[in-house]
Design a protein around this motif. Structure first.
Motif, PDB file in Angstrom:
ATOM      1  N   PRO A  25       0.667  18.310 -10.924  1.00 44.93           N
ATOM      2  CA  PRO A  25      -0.598  17.914 -11.559  1.00 44.93           C
ATOM      3  C   PRO A  25      -0.565  17.995 -13.083  1.00 44.93           C
ATOM      4  N   ASP A  26       0.394  18.718 -13.646  1.00 42.63           N
ATOM      5  CA  ASP A  26       0.530  18.763 -15.104  1.00 42.63           C
ATOM      6  C   ASP A  26       1.161  17.482 -15.645  1.00 42.63           C
ATOM      7  N   GLU A  27       1.801  16.694 -14.765  1.00 42.42           N
ATOM      8  CA  GLU A  27       2.496  15.485 -15.196  1.00 42.42           C
ATOM      9  C   GLU A  27       1.907  14.211 -14.608  1.00 42.42           C
ATOM     10  N   VAL A  28       1.276  14.300 -13.444  1.00 43.38           N
ATOM     11  CA  VAL A  28       0.782  13.114 -12.743  1.00 43.38           C
ATOM     12  C   VAL A  28      -0.692  13.307 -12.429  1.00 43.38           C
ATOM     13  N   GLU A  29      -1.529  12.409 -12.962  1.00 38.33           N
ATOM     14  CA  GLU A  29      -2.960  12.503 -12.692  1.00 38.33           C
ATOM     15  C   GLU A  29      -3.318  11.894 -11.345  1.00 38.33           C
ATOM     16  N   GLU A  30      -2.674  10.754 -11.018  1.00 41.76           N
ATOM     17  CA  GLU A  30      -2.998  10.056  -9.774  1.00 41.76           C
ATOM     18  C   GLU A  30      -1.808   9.208  -9.345  1.00 41.76           C
ATOM     19  N   VAL A  31      -1.616   9.076  -8.045  1.00 39.84           N
ATOM     20  CA  VAL A  31      -0.580   8.213  -7.481  1.00 39.84           C
ATOM     21  C   VAL A  31      -1.283   7.017  -6.848  1.00 39.84           C
ATOM     22  N   PHE A  32      -0.815   5.813  -7.179  1.00 41.88           N
ATOM     23  CA  PHE A  32      -1.366   4.614  -6.565  1.00 41.88           C
ATOM     24  C   PHE A  32      -0.246   3.597  -6.382  1.00 41.88           C
ATOM     25  N   THR A  33      -0.487   2.597  -5.560  1.00 42.09           N
ATOM     26  CA  THR A  33       0.515   1.568  -5.306  1.00 42.09           C
ATOM     27  C   THR A  33      -0.042   0.199  -5.680  1.00 42.09           C
ATOM     28  N   LEU A  34       0.850  -0.694  -6.022  1.00 44.96           N
ATOM     29  CA  LEU A  34       0.522  -2.091  -6.261  1.00 44.96           C
ATOM     30  C   LEU A  34       1.565  -2.936  -5.531  1.00 44.96           C
ATOM     31  N   PRO A  35       1.147  -3.922  -4.776  1.00 44.04           N
ATOM     32  CA  PRO A  35       2.115  -4.776  -4.092  1.00 44.04           C
ATOM     33  C   PRO A  35       2.945  -5.575  -5.098  1.00 44.04           C
ATOM     34  N   LEU A  36       4.182  -5.851  -4.749  1.00 43.83           N
ATOM     35  CA  LEU A  36       5.064  -6.658  -5.584  1.00 43.83           C
ATOM     36  C   LEU A  36       4.412  -8.013  -5.866  1.00 43.83           C
ATOM     37  N   ALA A  37       3.770  -8.605  -4.858  1.00 45.38           N
ATOM     38  CA  ALA A  37       3.109  -9.911  -5.039  1.00 45.38           C
ATOM     39  C   ALA A  37       2.047  -9.843  -6.131  1.00 45.38           C
ATOM     40  N   LEU A  40       3.698  -9.845  -9.571  1.00 50.42           N
ATOM     41  CA  LEU A  40       4.352 -11.109  -9.904  1.00 50.42           C
ATOM     42  C   LEU A  40       3.365 -12.231 -10.248  1.00 50.42           C
ATOM     43  N   ARG A  41       2.069 -12.027  -9.990  1.00 45.55           N
ATOM     44  CA  ARG A  41       1.076 -13.064 -10.329  1.00 45.55           C
ATOM     45  C   ARG A  41       0.819 -13.061 -11.831  1.00 45.55           C
ATOM     46  N   GLU A  42       0.932 -14.242 -12.439  1.00 42.18           N
ATOM     47  CA  GLU A  42       0.776 -14.347 -13.897  1.00 42.18           C
ATOM     48  C   GLU A  42      -0.560 -13.817 -14.391  1.00 42.18           C
ATOM     49  N   GLU A  43      -1.633 -14.009 -13.613  1.00 42.51           N
ATOM     50  CA  GLU A  43      -2.952 -13.554 -14.070  1.00 42.51           C
ATOM     51  C   GLU A  43      -3.047 -12.030 -14.149  1.00 42.51           C
ATOM     52  N   ASN A  44      -2.085 -11.336 -13.560  1.00 40.71           N
ATOM     53  CA  ASN A  44      -2.081  -9.866 -13.612  1.00 40.71           C
ATOM     54  C   ASN A  44      -1.111  -9.324 -14.656  1.00 40.71           C
ATOM     55  N   GLN A  45      -0.465 -10.216 -15.397  1.00 41.55           N
ATOM     56  CA  GLN A  45       0.511  -9.816 -16.414  1.00 41.55           C
ATOM     57  C   GLN A  45      -0.036 -10.116 -17.801  1.00 41.55           C
ATOM     58  N   GLY A  46       0.245  -9.236 -18.722  1.00 39.41           N
ATOM     59  CA  GLY A  46      -0.172  -9.471 -20.101  1.00 39.41           C
ATOM     60  C   GLY A  46       0.685  -8.669 -21.049  1.00 39.41           C
ATOM     61  N   TYR A  47       0.297  -8.712 -22.308  1.00 42.89           N
ATOM     62  CA  TYR A  47       1.005  -7.968 -23.341  1.00 42.89           C
ATOM     63  C   TYR A  47      -0.006  -7.331 -24.275  1.00 42.89           C
ATOM     64  N   HIS A  68      -5.828   0.315 -11.592  1.00 44.61           N
ATOM     65  CA  HIS A  68      -5.676   0.860 -12.939  1.00 44.61           C
ATOM     66  C   HIS A  68      -4.900  -0.136 -13.779  1.00 44.61           C
ATOM     67  N   LYS A  69      -5.033  -0.021 -15.106  1.00 43.84           N
ATOM     68  CA  LYS A  69      -4.191  -0.804 -15.996  1.00 43.84           C
ATOM     69  C   LYS A  69      -2.864  -0.062 -16.122  1.00 43.84           C
ATOM     70  N   VAL A  70      -1.750  -0.757 -15.884  1.00 40.79           N
ATOM     71  CA  VAL A  70      -0.417  -0.157 -16.009  1.00 40.79           C
ATOM     72  C   VAL A  70       0.092  -0.535 -17.393  1.00 40.79           C
ATOM     73  N   THR A  78       8.284  -0.959 -15.182  1.00 44.47           N
ATOM     74  CA  THR A  78       7.886  -1.929 -14.166  1.00 44.47           C
ATOM     75  C   THR A  78       8.418  -3.314 -14.505  1.00 44.47           C
ATOM     76  N   GLU A  79       8.304  -3.730 -15.762  1.00 41.79           N
ATOM     77  CA  GLU A  79       8.797  -5.034 -16.182  1.00 41.79           C
ATOM     78  C   GLU A  79      10.310  -5.154 -15.970  1.00 41.79           C
ATOM     79  N   LEU A  80      11.052  -4.142 -16.356  1.00 39.60           N
ATOM     80  CA  LEU A  80      12.505  -4.165 -16.173  1.00 39.60           C
ATOM     81  C   LEU A  80      12.867  -4.203 -14.685  1.00 39.60           C
TER      82      LEU A  80
END
Length: 90
Positions: A25-37, A40-47, A68-70, A78-80
């Motif tokens: 808990p000192d290093e990780v506030e929350e664990v969550f998952t996001l599907p690969l799909a 990979l959707r452009e609308e979910n990618q930004g800079y 959450h925003k990654v 994640t990008e690599l």
């Protein structure tokens, strides 16, 4: 902090329902998952663009529209990873 090394590990751990994770808990506030799909959707990618006090600017990836925003180091890793797992699609 400078001088620290981060070694990301990619692994197939089997069904997520079967996992019991107990992060520090000192290093990780929350664990969550996001599907690969989702990633990979452009609308979910930004800079995100940053500018330092000295005028130096840089751009980092960000993944949106999930629970959450990654961003930051997690988004860079994640990008690599997407470049390795989905060449030509990311």
């Amino acid at each position: 902090q400078q001088g620290q090394m981060v070694a990301p590990v990619v692994a197939n751990l089997g069904p997520l329902e079967d996992l019991t994770l107990t992060p520090n808990p000192d290093e990780v506030e929350e664990v969550f998952t996001l599907p690969l799909a989702h990633l990979l959707r452009e609308e979910n990618q930004g800079y995100t663009h940053f500018r330092t006090a000295g005028g130096y600017g840089y751009t980092l990836p960000v993944f949106l529209n999930g629970p959450h925003k990654v961003w930051g180091l997690t988004a860079i890793i994640t990008e690599l990873t997407l470049e390795l797992l989905a060449p030509g699609r990311y």
